[in-house]
Motif scaffolding. Sequence first.
Motif, PDB file in Angstrom:
ATOM      1  N   GLY A 314      77.857  16.447  14.822  1.00  0.00           N
ATOM      2  CA  GLY A 314      79.103  16.889  14.209  1.00  0.00           C
ATOM      3  C   GLY A 314      79.352  18.370  14.397  1.00  0.00           C
ATOM      4  O   GLY A 314      80.506  18.815  14.462  1.00  0.00           O
ATOM      5  N   GLU A 315      78.273  19.165  14.506  1.00  0.00           N
ATOM      6  CA  GLU A 315      78.430  20.593  14.748  1.00  0.00           C
ATOM      7  C   GLU A 315      79.026  20.853  16.126  1.00  0.00           C
ATOM      8  O   GLU A 315      79.719  21.854  16.342  1.00  0.00           O
ATOM      9  N   LEU A 316      78.746  19.947  17.075  1.00  0.00           N
ATOM     10  CA  LEU A 316      79.313  20.108  18.417  1.00  0.00           C
ATOM     11  C   LEU A 316      80.805  19.783  18.430  1.00  0.00           C
ATOM     12  O   LEU A 316      81.529  20.218  19.334  1.00  0.00           O
ATOM     13  N   ARG A 317      81.255  19.015  17.446  1.00  0.00           N
ATOM     14  CA  ARG A 317      82.698  18.772  17.312  1.00  0.00           C
ATOM     15  C   ARG A 317      83.367  19.938  16.586  1.00  0.00           C
ATOM     16  O   ARG A 317      84.438  20.397  16.973  1.00  0.00           O
ATOM     17  N   ARG A 318      82.712  20.399  15.516  1.00  0.00           N
ATOM     18  CA  ARG A 318      83.303  21.493  14.733  1.00  0.00           C
ATOM     19  C   ARG A 318      83.268  22.812  15.490  1.00  0.00           C
ATOM     20  O   ARG A 318      84.173  23.640  15.368  1.00  0.00           O
ATOM     21  N   HIS A 319      82.181  23.023  16.254  1.00  0.00           N
ATOM     22  CA  HIS A 319      82.024  24.253  17.031  1.00  0.00           C
ATOM     23  C   HIS A 319      81.632  23.844  18.454  1.00  0.00           C
ATOM     24  O   HIS A 319      80.454  23.891  18.822  1.00  0.00           O
ATOM     25  N   PRO A 320      82.618  23.429  19.256  1.00  0.00           N
ATOM     26  CA  PRO A 320      82.306  22.877  20.581  1.00  0.00           C
ATOM     27  C   PRO A 320      81.513  23.861  21.449  1.00  0.00           C
ATOM     28  O   PRO A 320      81.755  25.067  21.437  1.00  0.00           O
ATOM     29  N   VAL A 321      80.537  23.306  22.156  1.00  0.00           N
ATOM     30  CA  VAL A 321      79.767  24.076  23.133  1.00  0.00           C
ATOM     31  C   VAL A 321      80.463  23.955  24.477  1.00  0.00           C
ATOM     32  O   VAL A 321      80.736  22.842  24.943  1.00  0.00           O
ATOM     33  N   ALA A 322      80.766  25.067  25.084  1.00  0.00           N
ATOM     34  CA  ALA A 322      81.492  25.050  26.355  1.00  0.00           C
ATOM     35  C   ALA A 322      80.666  24.336  27.421  1.00  0.00           C
ATOM     36  O   ALA A 322      79.428  24.466  27.450  1.00  0.00           O
ATOM     37  N   PRO A 323      81.325  23.557  28.292  1.00  0.00           N
ATOM     38  CA  PRO A 323      80.590  22.963  29.412  1.00  0.00           C
ATOM     39  C   PRO A 323      79.911  24.039  30.239  1.00  0.00           C
ATOM     40  O   PRO A 323      80.426  25.154  30.379  1.00  0.00           O
ATOM     41  N   VAL A 324      78.748  23.729  30.749  1.00  0.00           N
ATOM     42  CA  VAL A 324      78.003  24.664  31.587  1.00  0.00           C
ATOM     43  C   VAL A 324      78.065  24.167  33.018  1.00  0.00           C
ATOM     44  O   VAL A 324      77.628  23.046  33.317  1.00  0.00           O
ATOM     45  N   ARG A 325      78.620  24.970  33.898  1.00  0.00           N
ATOM     46  CA  ARG A 325      78.678  24.613  35.314  1.00  0.00           C
ATOM     47  C   ARG A 325      77.407  25.103  35.997  1.00  0.00           C
ATOM     48  O   ARG A 325      77.018  26.268  35.848  1.00  0.00           O
ATOM     49  N   LEU A 326      76.759  24.217  36.735  1.00  0.00           N
ATOM     50  CA  LEU A 326      75.503  24.548  37.396  1.00  0.00           C
ATOM     51  C   LEU A 326      75.780  25.154  38.765  1.00  0.00           C
ATOM     52  O   LEU A 326      76.531  24.587  39.570  1.00  0.00           O
ATOM     53  N   LEU A 327      75.180  26.303  39.008  1.00  0.00           N
ATOM     54  CA  LEU A 327      75.293  26.970  40.300  1.00  0.00           C
ATOM     55  C   LEU A 327      74.006  26.731  41.080  1.00  0.00           C
ATOM     56  O   LEU A 327      72.910  26.793  40.511  1.00  0.00           O
ATOM     57  N   PRO A 328      74.091  26.456  42.364  1.00  0.00           N
ATOM     58  CA  PRO A 328      72.887  26.149  43.150  1.00  0.00           C
ATOM     59  C   PRO A 328      71.828  27.242  43.033  1.00  0.00           C
ATOM     60  O   PRO A 328      72.115  28.427  43.187  1.00  0.00           O
ATOM     61  N   GLY A 329      70.607  26.805  42.724  1.00  0.00           N
ATOM     62  CA  GLY A 329      69.477  27.715  42.706  1.00  0.00           C
ATOM     63  C   GLY A 329      69.358  28.591  41.480  1.00  0.00           C
ATOM     64  O   GLY A 329      68.439  29.412  41.400  1.00  0.00           O
ATOM     65  N   ARG A 330      70.240  28.413  40.483  1.00  0.00           N
ATOM     66  CA  ARG A 330      70.201  29.262  39.292  1.00  0.00           C
ATOM     67  C   ARG A 330      69.982  28.408  38.048  1.00  0.00           C
ATOM     68  O   ARG A 330      70.634  27.380  37.871  1.00  0.00           O
ATOM     69  N   GLU A 331      69.075  28.850  37.206  1.00  0.00           N
ATOM     70  CA  GLU A 331      68.811  28.141  35.959  1.00  0.00           C
ATOM     71  C   GLU A 331      69.952  28.385  34.979  1.00  0.00           C
ATOM     72  O   GLU A 331      70.434  29.506  34.836  1.00  0.00           O
ATOM     73  N   ALA A 332      70.389  27.321  34.298  1.00  0.00           N
ATOM     74  CA  ALA A 332      71.454  27.430  33.303  1.00  0.00           C
ATOM     75  C   ALA A 332      70.984  26.762  32.017  1.00  0.00           C
ATOM     76  O   ALA A 332      70.297  25.744  32.055  1.00  0.00           O
ATOM     77  N   VAL A 333      71.360  27.336  30.883  1.00  0.00           N
ATOM     78  CA  VAL A 333      70.975  26.804  29.578  1.00  0.00           C
ATOM     79  C   VAL A 333      72.209  26.266  28.876  1.00  0.00           C
ATOM     80  O   VAL A 333      73.256  26.922  28.824  1.00  0.00           O
ATOM     81  N   TRP A 334      72.067  25.056  28.335  1.00  0.00           N
ATOM     82  CA  TRP A 334      73.153  24.426  27.586  1.00  0.00           C
ATOM     83  C   TRP A 334      72.750  24.268  26.123  1.00  0.00           C
ATOM     84  O   TRP A 334      71.661  23.771  25.818  1.00  0.00           O
ATOM     85  N   ASP A 335      73.613  24.726  25.223  1.00  0.00           N
ATOM     86  CA  ASP A 335      73.435  24.569  23.779  1.00  0.00           C
ATOM     87  C   ASP A 335      72.140  25.187  23.274  1.00  0.00           C
ATOM     88  O   ASP A 335      71.646  24.813  22.210  1.00  0.00           O
ATOM     89  N   GLY A 336      71.561  26.107  24.013  1.00  0.00           N
ATOM     90  CA  GLY A 336      70.334  26.752  23.576  1.00  0.00           C
ATOM     91  C   GLY A 336      69.132  25.833  23.537  1.00  0.00           C
ATOM     92  O   GLY A 336      68.062  26.234  23.078  1.00  0.00           O
ATOM     93  N   ARG A 337      69.256  24.590  24.050  1.00  0.00           N
ATOM     94  CA  ARG A 337      68.189  23.589  23.887  1.00  0.00           C
ATOM     95  C   ARG A 337      67.684  23.001  25.195  1.00  0.00           C
ATOM     96  O   ARG A 337      66.570  22.480  25.243  1.00  0.00           O
ATOM     97  N   PHE A 338      68.493  23.052  26.248  1.00  0.00           N
ATOM     98  CA  PHE A 338      68.110  22.438  27.513  1.00  0.00           C
ATOM     99  C   PHE A 338      68.404  23.395  28.659  1.00  0.00           C
ATOM    100  O   PHE A 338      69.438  24.066  28.666  1.00  0.00           O
ATOM    101  N   ALA A 339      67.483  23.427  29.614  1.00  0.00           N
ATOM    102  CA  ALA A 339      67.681  24.216  30.828  1.00  0.00           C
ATOM    103  C   ALA A 339      67.838  23.267  32.004  1.00  0.00           C
ATOM    104  O   ALA A 339      67.145  22.234  32.093  1.00  0.00           O
ATOM    105  N   PHE A 340      68.732  23.609  32.936  1.00  0.00           N
ATOM    106  CA  PHE A 340      69.017  22.777  34.104  1.00  0.00           C
ATOM    107  C   PHE A 340      68.980  23.648  35.350  1.00  0.00           C
ATOM    108  O   PHE A 340      69.278  24.840  35.304  1.00  0.00           O
ATOM    109  N   ARG A 341      68.656  23.007  36.467  1.00  0.00           N
ATOM    110  CA  ARG A 341      68.830  23.671  37.755  1.00  0.00           C
ATOM    111  C   ARG A 341      68.988  22.616  38.836  1.00  0.00           C
ATOM    112  O   ARG A 341      68.469  21.492  38.735  1.00  0.00           O
ATOM    113  N   THR A 342      69.726  22.989  39.865  1.00  0.00           N
ATOM    114  CA  THR A 342      70.003  22.094  40.984  1.00  0.00           C
ATOM    115  C   THR A 342      70.261  22.926  42.224  1.00  0.00           C
ATOM    116  O   THR A 342      70.579  24.121  42.127  1.00  0.00           O
TER     117      THR A 342
END
Length: 453
Positions: A314-342
């Motif tokens: 519900g917090e993600l509805r009340r305070h939406p987290v912006a989509p995170v666009r992944l850039l090649p070769g760079r680590e990105a963090v979403w919602d302070g909880r998950f890191a992604f890379r591609t």
Amino acid sequence: MQLGDPVQEGPDALAARVAGRLDRRLSKDDSAPVALALSGGGDSLALLLTAGAWARAHGRPLLALTVDHRLQSESVGWTRFASEAAHAVGADWRGLVWDGPKPDRGLTAAARAARHRLIADAAREAGARVVLTGHTADDIAEADWMRDRGATLGRLRDWSPSPAWPEGRGLMLMRPLLTERRGALRAWLTEQGARWIEDPANTDPRFGRSRARLALAGDAPARHVPHREGRSEDGAPPCIVVEEEGVLGLDRTVGARALAAALVCVGGGTSPPRGERLAALLSRLRAGEDVVAILTGARVEARGDRVRLMREPGELRRHPVAPVRLLPGREAVWDGRFAFRTDQTGWRVEAAVGRLGALTAGDRARIDRLPAAARGACPVLLRDDGTGPVLADPAVARRDLVPERLALALDQTTHEDDLTRARWRNAVERPIFTDMTFRPAAQDGASDDRGPL
């Protein structure tokens, strides 16, 4: 932490004490740099000289980082002085700038937060795992003085996680001078023929830290005795277990510091819960009540002996987290909880809330392993070509930051070697960390400046 290491005689006593502390925490014969926060003031300059000698003896690169807050007309000259001092001891150096508008209120806290973010980003980019800072015993005494008058500063420790998040993920702060007196450091620098900067803001009574410094001038710092973490009836420290990805289970006897840390980690933010709300929750947990509560973006569910923490969708509805666009070769963090890379283009990460019905049957079966209240807070992958939402794809690696952040917050990491474990996994492996258990350390008390982290 107890003040006062055994006193060593001789002109090299300070350097020997600092070297001993660095030996206990840092790796030797490692090619990764050790970062050092360098303002050019007496404390940080003493740290530069002593840590520089240690780095040369062990072949470790030393990277000095200087932040220009753009708050003083002399800051450009101070930055140049810091650069010259760093290069004189054989350290690499990088200047950082806090650009942009400055707040009218809370300037000191904002500058501190910006400094931590800038240093954390630069240290991680350079491959450092530890940042040295020049805090002293006098800083402990000044913080105690300020807390007695209503400030919300945390307690300084010699080894604690970076308070910047997510910039400081995987970074530890080390304070090798924390048992040294500021006056003794300046006397030592004078013996070395060294110069340092005196920031006039340190004696400006408009700032709380300066008022504390003036009030305590000449006084011996009080001995700092940490609070003790709560323990269960059998004397063992309470456990926090990672039950599923993003879901923590804990003992009802958990202490305040450990619970606050778990809430912040699960919620993905940086601000701990307010003291009165945390105390009320602890009281209800220890009374054995069934509880459903939301604090700092985390959901608490307690039924019977089972207590679970998870992200509140519900917090993600009340305070939406912006989509995170992944850039090649760079680590990105979403919602302070998950890191992604591609290595591919076209991927972005969004919340599952509102998209659960669009998942495949296989992904629904996997996400149904989580408590119902936690499912919408999961990240999903989407592609610009219309692919998704999917929980995972072979092209995108993902890791859950909650367990590693909690390990740092609860003092499970005691040496730089503990930070070198491989953490990345391909997301299609669907890591479920059901065997990870955290036991809060005996010491209770917040880390640098504010919050439990």
